[in-house]
Scaffold this motif. Sequence first.
Motif, mmCIF file in Angstrom:
data_model
loop_
_atom_site.group_PDB
_atom_site.id
_atom_site.type_symbol
_atom_site.label_atom_id
_atom_site.label_comp_id
_atom_site.label_asym_id
_atom_site.label_seq_id
_atom_site.Cartn_x
_atom_site.Cartn_y
_atom_site.Cartn_z
ATOM 1 N N UNK A 123 12.399 3.980 -6.196
ATOM 2 C CA UNK A 123 11.013 3.807 -5.748
ATOM 3 C C UNK A 123 10.187 5.046 -6.069
ATOM 4 N N UNK A 124 10.743 6.211 -5.794
ATOM 5 C CA UNK A 124 10.055 7.455 -6.122
ATOM 6 C C UNK A 124 9.732 7.520 -7.618
ATOM 7 N N UNK A 125 10.734 7.303 -8.463
ATOM 8 C CA UNK A 125 10.573 7.442 -9.912
ATOM 9 C C UNK A 125 9.569 6.428 -10.452
ATOM 10 N N UNK A 126 9.606 5.200 -9.928
ATOM 11 C CA UNK A 126 8.711 4.149 -10.425
ATOM 12 C C UNK A 126 7.260 4.402 -10.023
ATOM 13 N N UNK A 127 7.031 4.699 -8.762
ATOM 14 C CA UNK A 127 5.661 4.835 -8.268
ATOM 15 C C UNK A 127 5.022 6.174 -8.616
ATOM 16 N N UNK A 128 5.833 7.178 -8.903
ATOM 17 C CA UNK A 128 5.273 8.495 -9.256
ATOM 18 C C UNK A 128 4.501 8.463 -10.564
ATOM 19 N N UNK A 129 4.748 7.445 -11.394
ATOM 20 C CA UNK A 129 4.049 7.358 -12.673
ATOM 21 C C UNK A 129 2.566 7.048 -12.489
ATOM 22 N N UNK A 130 2.230 6.322 -11.432
ATOM 23 C CA UNK A 130 0.846 5.852 -11.242
ATOM 24 C C UNK A 130 0.227 6.355 -9.947
ATOM 25 N N UNK A 131 1.004 7.023 -9.117
ATOM 26 C CA UNK A 131 0.527 7.424 -7.800
ATOM 27 C C UNK A 131 0.821 8.905 -7.605
ATOM 28 N N UNK A 151 0.835 -1.193 0.000
ATOM 29 C CA UNK A 151 0.000 0.000 0.000
ATOM 30 C C UNK A 151 0.874 1.249 0.000
ATOM 31 N N UNK A 152 0.256 2.384 -0.347
ATOM 32 C CA UNK A 152 0.992 3.647 -0.452
ATOM 33 C C UNK A 152 1.734 4.013 0.838
ATOM 34 N N UNK A 153 1.101 3.909 2.024
ATOM 35 C CA UNK A 153 1.844 4.256 3.250
ATOM 36 C C UNK A 153 3.085 3.390 3.442
ATOM 37 N N UNK A 154 3.022 2.109 3.059
ATOM 38 C CA UNK A 154 4.174 1.237 3.219
ATOM 39 C C UNK A 154 5.310 1.645 2.275
ATOM 40 N N UNK A 155 4.966 2.052 1.046
ATOM 41 C CA UNK A 155 5.993 2.498 0.097
ATOM 42 C C UNK A 155 6.666 3.772 0.605
ATOM 43 N N UNK A 156 5.862 4.696 1.125
ATOM 44 C CA UNK A 156 6.420 5.948 1.648
ATOM 45 C C UNK A 156 7.337 5.661 2.833
ATOM 46 N N UNK A 157 6.925 4.740 3.701
ATOM 47 C CA UNK A 157 7.759 4.384 4.845
ATOM 48 C C UNK A 157 9.085 3.777 4.398
ATOM 49 N N UNK A 193 0.083 10.835 -5.117
ATOM 50 C CA UNK A 193 0.541 11.162 -3.759
ATOM 51 C C UNK A 193 2.063 11.055 -3.660
ATOM 52 N N UNK A 194 2.609 9.975 -4.202
ATOM 53 C CA UNK A 194 4.062 9.787 -4.166
ATOM 54 C C UNK A 194 4.755 10.774 -5.089
ATOM 55 N N UNK A 195 4.140 11.097 -6.228
ATOM 56 C CA UNK A 195 4.735 12.075 -7.152
ATOM 57 C C UNK A 195 4.849 13.447 -6.493
ATOM 58 N N UNK A 196 3.838 13.814 -5.704
ATOM 59 C CA UNK A 196 3.882 15.111 -5.012
ATOM 60 C C UNK A 196 5.002 15.120 -3.968
ATOM 61 N N UNK A 197 5.126 14.017 -3.227
ATOM 62 C CA UNK A 197 6.198 13.923 -2.236
ATOM 63 C C UNK A 197 7.568 13.983 -2.915
ATOM 64 N N UNK A 198 7.675 13.355 -4.093
ATOM 65 C CA UNK A 198 8.941 13.384 -4.822
ATOM 66 C C UNK A 198 9.274 14.806 -5.266
ATOM 67 N N UNK A 199 8.258 15.537 -5.738
ATOM 68 C CA UNK A 199 8.480 16.923 -6.146
ATOM 69 C C UNK A 199 8.927 17.778 -4.961
ATOM 70 N N UNK A 200 8.361 17.516 -3.796
ATOM 71 C CA UNK A 200 8.726 18.303 -2.616
ATOM 72 C C UNK A 200 10.167 18.031 -2.165
ATOM 73 N N UNK A 201 10.705 16.865 -2.550
ATOM 74 C CA UNK A 201 12.109 16.586 -2.235
ATOM 75 C C UNK A 201 13.034 17.595 -2.920
#
Length: 346
Positions: free
Chosen positions: A283-291, A260-266, A293-301
């Motif tokens: 992980x960021x690059x792969x999951x940002x294509x379909x998620x 799940x998304x929380x587990x990937x973020x953790x 929430x993760x893409x936004x977190x990656x951008x904030x990095x």
Amino acid sequence: MALRIELNGYKPGIAKFLAYKWNGSADIEILIQRNQDSYYLSGLNQWSPEKSWHTLADMTVEHEQLTGLVGEWLVDSLLTQESTARFLVQIRDKQNENYSDRGVINIADGVMTSAALNTVTTMSDTHLEPEVCVDVIPDDEKMDGETLTIYEPEIEEQIIEEPVEPVVEEVVTSVPTSETVTEETLTQPIKQKRKSGLIFGLIIAILLLIVMGIAIWYFLFFQNQQAKDAEPAMLGQCSLSQVGDDDLTFIQKCLQTKPLTPMIIQLINDAKNAKKCNIAQRLYANQSQVNSTIAILYAKEYDEKYYQANSCFEADKETAIYWYETALNNDPDNKDVKARLAELQK
């Protein structure tokens, strides 16, 4: 300032390259990076983790617009990637190496691969002219001095017969008279129908209750039990203790458990804290294509507004824009991302 870069259709395997807001010369070279694994284009359909710069010849600059034609080495390489792939293009001025800019490339619908040229050629080759049939009268059948008479074929008159209406024999069924219809004959069928209807309704109700019971058991108990059983396996595959010599293999095994998304973020945060930056970035690059929430977190990095110093990421405005735009692909109505993107693009 991020560039607005486009590829527009021209011919199969050839496209028109446009970069807006370019303040350099026409003597340039470009670097193309795809988002799913951050690899760089090194040749026709060849991607490598090493940077590879490509010179674009015969380019022109007018009113801050850089234009020119690019061939199949770029067109085919981009169009043969996955539909979710996006590409970051960095342009460097060869006459002024201190000046460079970049942006996400937008590919128009009219851009075609070189394979489309073969399709067009095949279709044109199969177009044949219609055959013309000419009746030739042999010379030995021609008569000197005689006039050829053309006889029209006789057309037989069609006799249209009027349709004959079929004779329908009347079938007389015996209808019971009022004297033969008794109270018993009227009430007996009605009672039987009512009884059979009640029985049928009871059977349907019982079946519905059984189906509802099975559904409740499946969704409330069976699925929950499956999730509980799968959770330990998921945690094991996605634990950093399982990391070996190959980071990519670890990531693939983890994602096969469909965490799940929380587990990937953790897991990403754990990788950052453990300074396993390659795992976090992949992980960021792969999951940002379909998620989103993760893409936004990656951008904030990379966004200076949210950036927190760490050993894996550095603040970078253009990269933040790139991943915010990726997030909007999956969540186009996200007002917060739109607002932040507008701020960064000023």
